[in-house]
Design a protein around this motif. Sequence first.
Motif, mmCIF file in Angstrom:
data_model
loop_
_atom_site.group_PDB
_atom_site.id
_atom_site.type_symbol
_atom_site.label_atom_id
_atom_site.label_comp_id
_atom_site.label_asym_id
_atom_site.label_seq_id
_atom_site.Cartn_x
_atom_site.Cartn_y
_atom_site.Cartn_z
ATOM 1 N N ARG A 184 0.861 -1.178 0.000
ATOM 2 C CA ARG A 184 0.000 0.000 0.000
ATOM 3 C C ARG A 184 0.901 1.233 0.000
ATOM 4 N N CYS A 185 0.846 2.019 -1.061
ATOM 5 C CA CYS A 185 1.744 3.162 -1.201
ATOM 6 C C CYS A 185 0.976 4.475 -1.110
ATOM 7 N N ARG A 186 1.610 5.422 -0.480
ATOM 8 C CA ARG A 186 1.052 6.759 -0.343
ATOM 9 C C ARG A 186 2.101 7.758 -0.815
ATOM 10 N N PHE A 187 1.665 8.729 -1.621
ATOM 11 C CA PHE A 187 2.572 9.734 -2.157
ATOM 12 C C PHE A 187 2.555 10.992 -1.284
ATOM 13 N N GLU A 188 3.729 11.549 -1.079
ATOM 14 C CA GLU A 188 3.870 12.845 -0.429
ATOM 15 C C GLU A 188 4.825 13.696 -1.255
ATOM 16 N N THR A 189 4.525 14.972 -1.376
ATOM 17 C CA THR A 189 5.353 15.861 -2.181
ATOM 18 C C THR A 189 6.217 16.744 -1.279
ATOM 19 N N ARG A 190 7.419 17.033 -1.776
ATOM 20 C CA ARG A 190 8.348 17.943 -1.128
ATOM 21 C C ARG A 190 8.997 18.798 -2.219
ATOM 22 N N ARG A 191 9.503 19.956 -1.817
ATOM 23 C CA ARG A 191 10.313 20.729 -2.742
ATOM 24 C C ARG A 191 11.562 19.919 -3.097
ATOM 25 N N TRP A 192 12.118 20.225 -4.258
ATOM 26 C CA TRP A 192 13.240 19.424 -4.762
ATOM 27 C C TRP A 192 14.357 19.314 -3.724
ATOM 28 N N ASN A 193 14.755 20.429 -3.145
ATOM 29 C CA ASN A 193 15.865 20.414 -2.193
ATOM 30 C C ASN A 193 15.521 19.724 -0.880
ATOM 31 N N ALA B 147 24.089 15.719 -5.374
ATOM 32 C CA ALA B 147 23.205 16.494 -4.496
ATOM 33 C C ALA B 147 22.594 15.611 -3.417
ATOM 34 N N ALA B 148 22.596 14.291 -3.656
ATOM 35 C CA ALA B 148 22.003 13.374 -2.678
ATOM 36 C C ALA B 148 22.876 13.245 -1.445
ATOM 37 N N GLY B 149 24.179 13.321 -1.600
ATOM 38 C CA GLY B 149 25.068 13.225 -0.450
ATOM 39 C C GLY B 149 25.201 11.802 0.068
ATOM 40 N N GLU B 150 25.644 11.692 1.327
ATOM 41 C CA GLU B 150 25.881 10.388 1.947
ATOM 42 C C GLU B 150 24.587 9.807 2.519
ATOM 43 N N GLY B 151 24.631 8.493 2.732
ATOM 44 C CA GLY B 151 23.536 7.825 3.427
ATOM 45 C C GLY B 151 22.399 7.352 2.545
ATOM 46 N N VAL B 152 22.521 7.507 1.233
ATOM 47 C CA VAL B 152 21.462 7.045 0.331
ATOM 48 C C VAL B 152 22.094 6.240 -0.799
ATOM 49 N N ILE B 153 21.285 5.430 -1.442
ATOM 50 C CA ILE B 153 21.710 4.649 -2.604
ATOM 51 C C ILE B 153 20.688 4.829 -3.713
ATOM 52 N N PHE B 154 21.133 4.607 -4.955
ATOM 53 C CA PHE B 154 20.276 4.729 -6.127
ATOM 54 C C PHE B 154 20.038 3.358 -6.748
ATOM 55 N N SER B 155 18.854 3.188 -7.284
ATOM 56 C CA SER B 155 18.556 1.988 -8.071
ATOM 57 C C SER B 155 19.163 2.145 -9.460
ATOM 58 N N SER C 149 20.171 20.512 -9.023
ATOM 59 C CA SER C 149 19.948 19.504 -10.060
ATOM 60 C C SER C 149 21.240 19.226 -10.824
ATOM 61 N N VAL C 150 21.218 18.114 -11.584
ATOM 62 C CA VAL C 150 22.363 17.792 -12.422
ATOM 63 C C VAL C 150 22.527 18.826 -13.530
ATOM 64 N N HIS C 151 21.439 19.484 -13.923
ATOM 65 C CA HIS C 151 21.514 20.518 -14.944
ATOM 66 C C HIS C 151 22.283 21.733 -14.425
ATOM 67 N N GLU C 152 22.110 22.070 -13.163
ATOM 68 C CA GLU C 152 22.888 23.163 -12.588
ATOM 69 C C GLU C 152 24.371 22.812 -12.569
ATOM 70 N N ALA C 153 24.684 21.559 -12.172
ATOM 71 C CA ALA C 153 26.078 21.138 -12.122
ATOM 72 C C ALA C 153 26.711 21.120 -13.510
ATOM 73 N N TYR C 154 25.955 20.656 -14.496
ATOM 74 C CA TYR C 154 26.503 20.590 -15.849
ATOM 75 C C TYR C 154 26.713 21.994 -16.419
ATOM 76 N N ALA C 155 25.773 22.899 -16.178
ATOM 77 C CA ALA C 155 25.918 24.272 -16.680
ATOM 78 C C ALA C 155 27.125 24.954 -16.048
ATOM 79 N N ALA C 156 27.380 24.665 -14.774
ATOM 80 C CA ALA C 156 28.542 25.260 -14.112
ATOM 81 C C ALA C 156 29.840 24.747 -14.720
ATOM 82 N N PRO D 74 13.793 27.122 -7.389
ATOM 83 C CA PRO D 74 13.417 25.926 -6.610
ATOM 84 C C PRO D 74 12.826 24.800 -7.449
ATOM 85 N N SER D 75 12.330 25.109 -8.632
ATOM 86 C CA SER D 75 11.714 24.073 -9.465
ATOM 87 C C SER D 75 11.895 24.432 -10.937
#
Length: 291
Positions: A130-139, A167-175, A212-219, A231-232
């Motif tokens: 059973r999944c429930r969605f919650e929204t947050r600002r990107w950051n 931008a994810a930092g430590e403590g998380v992993i990606f699929s 975002s990765v777009h900010e990093a690439y533009a830099a 913010p979005s």
Amino acid sequence: MRFLLYLNTIAIIWLAGSLVQLYEGAPLPGYQAPATVAEAPAAAPAAEPEPAAPSLTPEEMAALDLPLPHPARPGAPAVETSSAEAPAARSLVILTEGDYPPFNYRDGKGELHGFDIDIATALCERLAARCRFETRRWNELIPALKRGEGDAVIASMLIPSQGRDSAAGEGVIFSHGYYSTPGRFAARRNNVPPAATPAALAGRRIGVQAGSVHEAYAAMRFPAAERIAYPSPAAAETALANGEVDLVFADRNALLRWTSAQEGACCRLVGSDYADPDYFGKGAGIVLREG
């Protein structure tokens, strides 16, 4: 002589009558009756009676540590019991942004839609969760995940590349990636730069999504341009439409959808796709807490 024969005949008849009376209704000794066409089957031997089960008193059953029988109510239906109960469905909280069409966004009724939402829903069905969605600002997506406010982030977050800070930092992993799109520029139709090169965009104001990765690439790719973080992506697009920035650098598919809609009719895509594998090659992945 004839008289003797007569007496013998009488004696034989008398002896035969006596024998008939003696063996009436029974076969004579030495006589075998002829077999009939169909014989009745032989009767099965009687089964030995099983020993009766011992009758125990409640005190004796308690001494044996056996459960006492429950008397059934007259007319009560039989109740089926199972030793293994079905496991309860897991409950998961999926974090997303809700402001990144066509991947995750809210419609006029406030309901979430988009490719990220469809992917998350399909995964929850496969997991029988059973999944429930919650929204947050990107950051706030990754901090909320680390605080335990959600179980996964499914928000078109690009997988970080080796050798570049995430931008994810430590403590998380990606699929593994579930989709991949390149970056692209958009500009107002009446202010299109001659080319989307570092030299041509020097001094230009480029709107990007913060973190975002777009900010990093533009830099990295356009260091002489002025980067303005929003913010979005929607906020960056609005800034472009209002002339606050000269270009927006974002996901190509999202920009295509925006410029094809009425609110983005002011602008169009410019330049070519940017698909540097160090930034865009692994695509978007699902983010989970380590462990």
